[in-house]
Motif scaffolding. Structure first.
Motif, short mmCIF file in Angstrom:
data_model
loop_
_atom_site.label_atom_id
_atom_site.label_comp_id
_atom_site.label_asym_id
_atom_site.label_seq_id
_atom_site.Cartn_x
_atom_site.Cartn_y
_atom_site.Cartn_z
N SER A 14 0.69 -1.09 -0.11
CA SER A 14 -0.08 -0.02 0.07
C SER A 14 0.88 1.24 -0.18
CB SER A 14 -1.03 0.07 1.20
OG SER A 14 -0.37 -0.01 2.52
N SER A 15 1.97 1.19 0.27
CA SER A 15 2.89 2.30 0.18
C SER A 15 4.48 2.07 0.13
CB SER A 15 2.84 3.30 1.64
OG SER A 15 3.51 2.38 2.50
N ASN A 35 -1.31 -6.71 -1.22
CA ASN A 35 -1.58 -6.81 0.11
C ASN A 35 -1.33 -5.59 0.98
OD1 ASN A 35 0.32 -7.79 2.85
ND2 ASN A 35 -1.73 -8.53 2.79
N GLY A 87 6.75 -5.47 6.64
CA GLY A 87 7.57 -5.69 7.78
C GLY A 87 7.35 -4.53 8.68
N ILE A 138 12.38 -8.80 1.22
CA ILE A 138 12.96 -7.40 1.48
C ILE A 138 13.53 -7.68 2.84
CG2 ILE A 138 12.75 -5.10 1.40
CD1 ILE A 138 12.22 -6.37 -1.07
N THR A 139 14.86 -7.67 2.91
CA THR A 139 15.75 -7.62 4.36
C THR A 139 16.33 -6.24 4.36
OG1 THR A 139 17.88 -8.38 3.49
CG2 THR A 139 16.23 -9.97 3.79
N SER A 140 17.45 -6.02 4.87
CA SER A 140 18.02 -4.50 5.12
C SER A 140 19.37 -4.82 5.32
CB SER A 140 17.42 -4.10 6.25
OG SER A 140 17.88 -2.83 6.77
N LYS A 157 16.14 -9.04 10.52
CA LYS A 157 16.64 -9.04 9.05
C LYS A 157 17.83 -9.94 8.86
CE LYS A 157 13.31 -6.00 7.45
NZ LYS A 157 12.45 -6.55 6.62
N THR A 187 10.59 6.65 2.13
CA THR A 187 9.00 5.90 2.39
C THR A 187 8.53 6.65 3.60
OG1 THR A 187 9.70 4.24 3.89
CG2 THR A 187 10.22 3.84 1.62
N1 LIG Z 1 12.44 2.14 4.26
C1 LIG Z 1 13.58 2.03 4.51
O1 LIG Z 1 14.69 2.69 4.60
C2 LIG Z 1 14.11 0.53 4.34
C3 LIG Z 1 15.02 0.20 4.42
C4 LIG Z 1 15.44 -1.21 4.66
C5 LIG Z 1 14.51 -2.39 4.23
N2 LIG Z 1 12.99 -1.80 4.31
C6 LIG Z 1 12.23 -2.90 4.64
O2 LIG Z 1 11.28 -2.53 3.54
C7 LIG Z 1 9.88 -3.17 3.57
C8 LIG Z 1 9.05 -1.80 3.50
O3 LIG Z 1 9.17 -0.80 3.99
P1 LIG Z 1 8.74 0.59 3.67
O4 LIG Z 1 10.01 1.66 4.16
O5 LIG Z 1 8.36 0.62 2.23
O6 LIG Z 1 7.73 0.84 4.68
P2 LIG Z 1 6.11 1.55 4.41
O7 LIG Z 1 6.08 2.58 3.36
O8 LIG Z 1 5.77 1.85 6.00
O9 LIG Z 1 5.25 0.21 3.91
C9 LIG Z 1 4.92 -0.74 4.78
C10 LIG Z 1 3.98 -1.67 4.18
O10 LIG Z 1 3.93 -2.98 5.14
C11 LIG Z 1 2.74 -3.18 5.31
N3 LIG Z 1 2.61 -3.96 6.52
C12 LIG Z 1 3.14 -3.95 7.90
N4 LIG Z 1 2.86 -4.76 8.59
C13 LIG Z 1 1.96 -5.74 7.94
C14 LIG Z 1 1.47 -6.90 8.19
N5 LIG Z 1 1.73 -7.53 9.51
N6 LIG Z 1 0.72 -7.61 7.18
C15 LIG Z 1 0.71 -7.11 6.09
N7 LIG Z 1 1.26 -5.74 5.73
C16 LIG Z 1 2.01 -5.23 6.56
C17 LIG Z 1 2.09 -1.67 5.49
O11 LIG Z 1 0.70 -1.65 5.58
P3 LIG Z 1 -0.24 -1.37 6.61
O12 LIG Z 1 0.24 0.13 7.03
O13 LIG Z 1 -1.72 -1.64 6.13
O14 LIG Z 1 0.08 -2.22 7.75
C18 LIG Z 1 2.50 -1.31 4.20
O15 LIG Z 1 1.92 -1.47 3.18
C19 LIG Z 1 9.89 -3.44 5.22
O16 LIG Z 1 10.09 -4.60 5.15
C20 LIG Z 1 11.18 -2.84 5.65
O17 LIG Z 1 11.73 -3.47 6.75
C21 LIG Z 1 12.79 -0.44 4.41
#
Ligand SMILES: NC(=O)c1ccc[n+]([C@@H]2O[C@H](COP(=O)([O-])OP(=O)(O)OC[C@H]3O[C@@H](n4cnc5c(N)ncnc54)[C@H](OP(=O)(O)O)[C@@H]3O)[C@@H](O)[C@H]2O)c1
Length: 245
Positions: A14-15, A35, A87, A138-140, A157, A187
């Motif tokens: 969703s984002s 999802n 995550g 997607i880890t980190s 992770k 994000t």
């Molecule tokens: N942003 C970064 O700097 C970064 C860096 C390394 C790794 N990551 C990884 O990238 C992934 C996505 O992160 P993002 O930054 O894109 O975050 P985001 O924009 O906050 O998006 C997170 C997404 O995950 C969903 N979500 C969370 N918990 C869930 C659950 N239990 N079941 C189903 N959906 C769930 C959220 O939906 P709802 O809001 O509806 O729950 C949302 O769609 C994560 O695994 C994160 O650890 C991010």
């Protein structure tokens, strides 16, 4: 790259990274199942825009995950690619051990590791039926460096990196399993991480944080390959290299 005729499920779409990944697969011809857990309206809007389907489920709830996968397969006739992106975290300084409650551990491991496991276990029978079935987790960079929003997050992770390797070994040649390990990505999750952003801009060879599209590109690359498996691909603009000096 052409994903026509392929069905891709992106958790947490969703984002942020998940949304950009869903959009990129759809732009390359895939049918995409979107999802999310609580952001239902946003998830539906993404699915509608890219001509896919929307499936609400908390990935930490195995029953909900299995119902979602059944619905995806019933709607689209199969499943070719699973992107385990959903995550969660909480920002806690690593030295503040008292703040890491059981609730924090259970929630973060429950979603990031066990939830990813539920989605994977549910999807594998269908991925085996695909010509080039694959999973991208997607880890980190927090999984393999002394960084991350909190210790349980980094541990989760690291676990996911190892799960990627073990499953690649266990599921070949039917299903390939790879991971993308991003550094800082712009994000909603990192919207107010200005200090981290400034540090990345100063130190990383590429001079900037990643955009969600940079991570999406790595996901489609790994899903499109036919031989790569068990790899954790770092997508951090070289940031971790700069920490070596
Ligand atoms: N942003 C970064 O700097 C970064 C860096 C390394 C790794 N990551 C990884 O990238 C992934 C996505 O992160 P993002 O930054 O894109 O975050 P985001 O924009 O906050 O998006 C997170 C997404 O995950 C969903 N979500 C969370 N918990 C869930 C659950 N239990 N079941 C189903 N959906 C769930 C959220 O939906 P709802 O809001 O509806 O729950 C949302 O769609 C994560 O695994 C994160 O650890 C991010």
């Amino acid at each position: 790259m052409d994903f026509s005729g392929k069905v891709v499920l992106v958790t947490g779409a969703s984002s942020g990274i998940g949304k950009a990944t869903a959009e990129r697969f759809a732009a390359l011809g895939a049918t995409v199942a979107v999802n999310s857990r609580s952001s239902v309206e946003e998830g539906r809007a993404v699915a509608e825009r890219i001509g896919g389907s929307y499936h609400q489920a908390d990935i930490a709830d195995e029953g909900a995950v299995l119902r979602m996968i059944d619905a995806v397969v019933a709607t689209h006739g199969g499943l070719d690619v699973l992107i385990n992106n959903a995550g969660t975290t909480t920002v806690i300084p690593h030295a503040d051990l008292a703040a890491v409650t059981d609730e924090v551990w259970n929630r973060i491991l429950g979603v990031n590791i066990i939830g990813t496991w539920y989605a994977t276990r549910g999807a594998v029978p269908h991925l085996r039926g695909s010509e080039n079935g694959s999973i991208v987790n997607i880890t980190s960079i927090a999984g393999s460096n002394a960084v991350g929003s909190c210790i349980p997050y980094s541990v989760s992770k690291a676990g996911l990196d190892q799960m990627t390797i073990l499953l690649a070994n266990a599921l070949g040649p039917d299903v390939r399993v790879n991971a993308v390990a991003p550094g800082l990505v712009r994000t909603p999750w990192t919207e107010d991480w200005d200090e981290v952003r400034a540090a990345v801009e100063r130190a990383a060879p590429m001079g900037r944080e990643a955009m969600p599209e940079d991570v999406a590109e790595a996901c489609t690359y790994l899903a499109d390959s036919t031989f790569i498996t068990g790899e954790v691909l770092t997508v951090d603009g070289g940031h971790m290299l700069s920490r070596a000096f």
